[in-house]
Scaffold this motif. Structure first.
Motif, short mmCIF file in Angstrom:
data_model
loop_
_atom_site.label_atom_id
_atom_site.label_comp_id
_atom_site.label_asym_id
_atom_site.label_seq_id
_atom_site.Cartn_x
_atom_site.Cartn_y
_atom_site.Cartn_z
N ASP A 5 0.86 -1.19 0.00
CA ASP A 5 0.00 0.00 0.00
C ASP A 5 0.89 1.24 0.00
OD1 ASP A 5 -2.10 1.80 0.33
OD2 ASP A 5 -2.14 1.53 2.52
N THR A 6 0.51 2.27 -0.78
CA THR A 6 1.31 3.49 -0.77
C THR A 6 0.55 4.71 -0.26
OG1 THR A 6 0.74 3.92 -3.08
CG2 THR A 6 2.85 2.83 -2.66
N ASN A 7 -0.78 4.62 -0.14
CA ASN A 7 -1.51 5.83 0.27
C ASN A 7 -2.21 5.68 1.62
OD1 ASN A 7 -3.48 4.10 -0.50
ND2 ASN A 7 -4.58 5.53 -1.83
N ASP B 41 -4.46 3.65 2.75
CA ASP B 41 -5.86 3.20 2.89
C ASP B 41 -5.96 1.72 3.28
OD1 ASP B 41 -5.20 1.93 0.56
OD2 ASP B 41 -6.85 2.74 -0.63
N ILE C 40 -5.01 -0.87 1.58
CA ILE C 40 -5.16 -1.75 0.43
C ILE C 40 -3.98 -1.55 -0.51
CG2 ILE C 40 -6.63 -2.34 -1.56
CD1 ILE C 40 -9.01 -1.23 0.05
N GLY C 41 -3.35 -2.62 -0.88
CA GLY C 41 -2.21 -2.53 -1.80
C GLY C 41 -2.64 -1.89 -3.11
N ASP C 42 -1.68 -1.29 -3.82
CA ASP C 42 -2.04 -0.56 -5.04
C ASP C 42 -0.93 -0.67 -6.08
OD1 ASP C 42 -0.17 1.38 -3.95
OD2 ASP C 42 -1.83 2.06 -2.68
N ILE D 179 -9.28 1.91 -6.20
CA ILE D 179 -8.54 1.48 -5.00
C ILE D 179 -7.12 1.04 -5.37
CG2 ILE D 179 -10.57 0.79 -3.64
CD1 ILE D 179 -9.85 -2.15 -4.18
#
Ligand code: GLC
Ligand code: CA
Length: 540
Positions: free
Chosen positions: A21-23, A25, A27-29, A74
Motif C-alpha cells: 500500500d502506498t496511500n 488506505d 489496500i495494496g495498489d 482502490i
C-alpha cells in the motif's frame, strides 16, 4: 526444444490488495507494485501475473469485473497501469494480466442493461431461463454455495452464476459477446501486456441444461477462437486455470502448435489432502505416495507433447509451508526450501506466489468474523447448516481458507510489516517480525536467497528446462527423489519430505561424477543420510 521465453521463465504472482500500500488506505495498489520492482528483479523472476486490478465492486476481490477497460480506483488509474508496464520492462519483467472471462460483475454495464428486459441487446450476454420463483431450472449449485440460479422478479427469469450471485455467467454462445471480449483483450495487448492468466477457463463452454459446467462440448473450439483472435495471434504467453484438467485435456490446452494456450494450472496434486468424494473442507492428511504418482504422471505425460505449470501456492490456496511442510520455528525455513527444491527441479514453468519466497505461513484467525473471503464465509454457513461443529468448521477454515494466503506481504519488521501506514484490509500475520523480506534479502542462507538460486539455476542449466523426468524410489513413504535427463546432463533431486532422519543408498541414486548444486543444509553432508526436510540437487 523451442526457444519460447516462458519455458525458461519463473513467474511471480502479485495479489495486489495485499502486496504494498502506498496511500495509507490499507489496500495494496499499483504504485506499491512499482515501488517493489527492484525487489522482484533481485529475486530474478521474468514476469508478474497480476491478479485483477480492473474496476470491480470487490465482491470476490476483483474476480467480479464491472469494467474490463479501466483500473479500480482502490488500485490506482490507467496511467498507473501504463507506468507499471513501462517500469517493469526496465526491470526486465513482463506483465501478465488476469482475465476473468467466464463471468462479469452484476454491476457491469452489460448486466445492468440485461436487467432492463428480454429485448435489450445485452440480455443475451448472460444466461437466463424462464421460470417461477422458488423453482430454479435445476438443482445445480454454485461454487460458492447455494443455487446456481438467481431469481429476477422483474423479468420472471433466473440467471446463472457459477460463483457468487454477484458474478453472473457470460454467455459464450453469443458471438457479439465473444467479439467484445476479444476487442478488450487486444486493447490491453496494445497497451503492452505480454500475457494472460485465464480464470476458470474450463467453465466457459457450459451447457447448464445438460448439467455441464466444465469441459463443455465446444470448450476447446472456443479457446482456439479466443487464442487466434488475441494472445495466440500476438504470440504471447497464456495460462489457463482448469481445475478439471487431466493429462489428456492438458495435451489439448498446451498443444505445442500454440492453437490454444501455453499451459494450464491443473489441480490434481492440490486436491490430494481432501477426502476423495468430498470438498476442500473435508480434510485428510497428504498421501505422499499419491503425490509422487500424480506428479510423475503429469511430468511424463506432458514431456515434449505439452507443457506443465508448476505451483504449490496461489491466492486461493493455503500456504505450502503450513500445508505440506512444517511451519515451526525449527523447520520452517528448511521445509520451505525442501518444497521449493522439489518443485523447481521439475519440467514446466514455476510460479511463486507473493511471500512464498520468504516462507510465509498460514494465518489462522480466531473467529469466523475475522475472515473476509466470500468462499470461506459461504462455506462456513453451508457446512454449519449441515451440522458441522464449530470446532470442525474452524479446523477446516484454518487449514484451507483462501485468506491464509491473502494477509499482507511482510516487507520488514516495522508496524504492519511495512505493508501500510494505515489499517490493513486483512490483519497482518503476527509472525512478520520473524519472517520478512528485509531480514532475508541480504542473508545468503534465507528462504529468499534459496529461491533466488533456484531461479538462477533454471537459467543456467539446460536439463532443468528440458530434461525427461524419472521418478526414483516410487514406494518410499518419506523420500521424494527423481532424475531429470537429457543427452548431456543428469539432474538428481533428493528430498526428505518429513522430519525423520533417513538413510538412503546414495550411490544407487546419484550418478557417479555428479556435483552438489544446491542443498538446504550448509554443513558437510553424509551422502547416505537425509536429515529432517533435507533437500539436495546434484548435476552430472
Ligand atoms: C478463480 C479465482 C478465484 C475466483 C474464482 C471466480 O478460481 O482464482 O479467486 O474466486 O475463479 O472468479
Ligand atoms: Ca492503497
Amino acid at each position: 526444444m523451442d526457444n519460447k521465453w516462458w519455458k525458461q521463465a519463473v513467474i511471480y504472482q502479485v495479489y495486489p490488495r495485499s502486496f504494498q500500500d502506498t496511500n495509507g488506505d490499507g489496500i495494496g495498489d499499483i504504485p506499491g507494485i512499482i515501488s517493489r520492482l527492484d525487489y522482484l528483479e533481485d529475486l530474478g523472476i521474468d514476469a508478474i501475473w497480476l491478479s485483477p486490478v480492473y474496476c470491480s465492486p470487490q465482491a470476490d476481490n476483483g474476480y467480479d469485473i464491472s469494467d474490463y477497460r479501466d483500473i479500480d480506483p482502490i488500485f490506482g488509474s490507467l496511467a498507473d497501469m501504463d507506468r507499471l508496464i513501462a517500469e517493469a520492462k526496465k526491470h526486465h519483467i513482463r506483465i501478465i494480466m488476469d482475465l476473468v472471462l467466464n463471468h462479469s460483475s452484476d454491476e457491469h454495464f452489460w448486466f445492468r442493461e440485461a436487467l432492463k428486459g428480454k429485448e435489450n441487446p445485452y440480455h443475451d450476454y448472460y444466461i437466463w431461463r424462464d421460470g417461477v420463483e422458488g423453482c430454479p431450472p435445476n438443482d445445480l449449485t454454485s461454487g460458492f454455495g447455494g443455487s446456481l440460479w438467481e431469481w429476477v422478479p422483474e423479468l420472471g427469469q433466473y440467471y446463472m452464476h457459477q460463483f457468487s450471485k454477484k458474478q453472473p455467467d457470460l454467455n459464450w454462445e453469443n458471438p457479439k459477446l465473444r467479439q467484445e471480449l476479444y476487442d478488450m483483450i487486444n486493447w490491453w495487448i496494445d497497451r503492452g501486456i505480454e500475457g494472460f492468466r485465464l480464470d476458470v477457463i474450463d467453465h466457459i463452454g457450459k451447457v447448464p441444461d445438460d448439467k455441464v459446467l466444465v469441459n463443455g462440448p465446444h470448450l476447446h473450439e472456443l479457446i482456439r477462437e479466443l487464442s487466434a483472435s488475441t494472445f495466440g495471434k500476438a504470440g504471447l504467453v497464456s495460462v489457463g486455470e482448469a481445475w478439471s484438467a487431466t493429462p489428456e485435456t492438458a495435451l489439448l490446452y498446451s498443444n505445442p502448435d500454440g492453437s490454444e494456450l501455453s499451459m494450464v494450472f491443473q489441480f490434481e496434486h492440490i486436491c490430494l489432502d481432501q477426502q476423495p468424494d468430498g470438498t476442500k473442507w473435508d480434510l485428510m492428511p497428504l498421501p505422499l505416495l499419491k503425490l509422487k504418482e500424480v506428479m510423475n504422471k503429469w511430468q511424463t505425460r506432458l514431456h515434449e507433447k505439452g507443457w506443465n505449470s508448476l505451483f504449490w501456492d496461489n491466492h486461493d490456496l493455503p500456504r505450502i509451508v503450513s500445508r505440506w511442510g512444517n511451519d515451526s520455528d525449527e523447520y520452517r525455513a528448511l521445509s520451505a526450501k525442501m518444497l521449493a527444491t522439489l518443485l523447481h527441479g521439475m519440467e514446466g514453468t514455476p510460479y511463486i506466489y507473493q511471500g512464498e519466497e520468504l516462507g510465509m505461513t498460514n494465518t489462522p484467525f480466531p473467529s469466523i468474523d475475522d475472515y473476509d473471503d466470500v468462499e470461506t464465509l459461504n462455506a462456513y454457513h453451508v457446512l454449519k447448516a449441515k451440522g458441522w461443529s464449530e470446532e470442525k468448521l474452524m479446523q477446516a477454515v484454518h487449514a484451507k481458507s483462501r485468506d491464509n494466503a491473502r494477509t499482507p506481504m511482510h516487507w520488514d519488521d516495522s508496524a504492519q510489516a511495512g505493508f501500510t501506514t494505515g489499517t490493513p484490509w486483512l490483519p497482518v500475520n503476527p509472525n512478520y517480525t520473524e519472517i520478512n523480506a528485509a531480514s532475508q534479502v541480504n542473508d545468503k542462507d534465507s528462504v529468499f536467497s534459496y529461491y533466488k538460486q533456484l531461479i538462477r539455476l533454471r537459467k543456467e542449466i539446460p536439463v532443468i528446462v528440458d530434461g525427461a523426468f524419472c521418478l526414483l524410489l516410487p514406494d518410499d513413504e518419506e523420500v521424494f527423489a527423481y532424475h531429470r535427463k537429457n543427452d548431456e546432463q543428469t539432474l538428481t533431486v533428493l528430498c526428505n519430505f518429513y522430519g525423520n532422519e533417513r538413510t538412503i543408498d546414495a550411490s544407487a541414486l546419484i550418478p557417479e561424477g555428479s556435483r552438489l548444486l544446491l542443498s538446504n543444509y550448509t554443513d558437510a553432508e553424509d551422502a547416505n543420510v537425509l536429515r529432517p526436510y533435507e533437500a539436495r540437487m546434484y548435476l552430472k
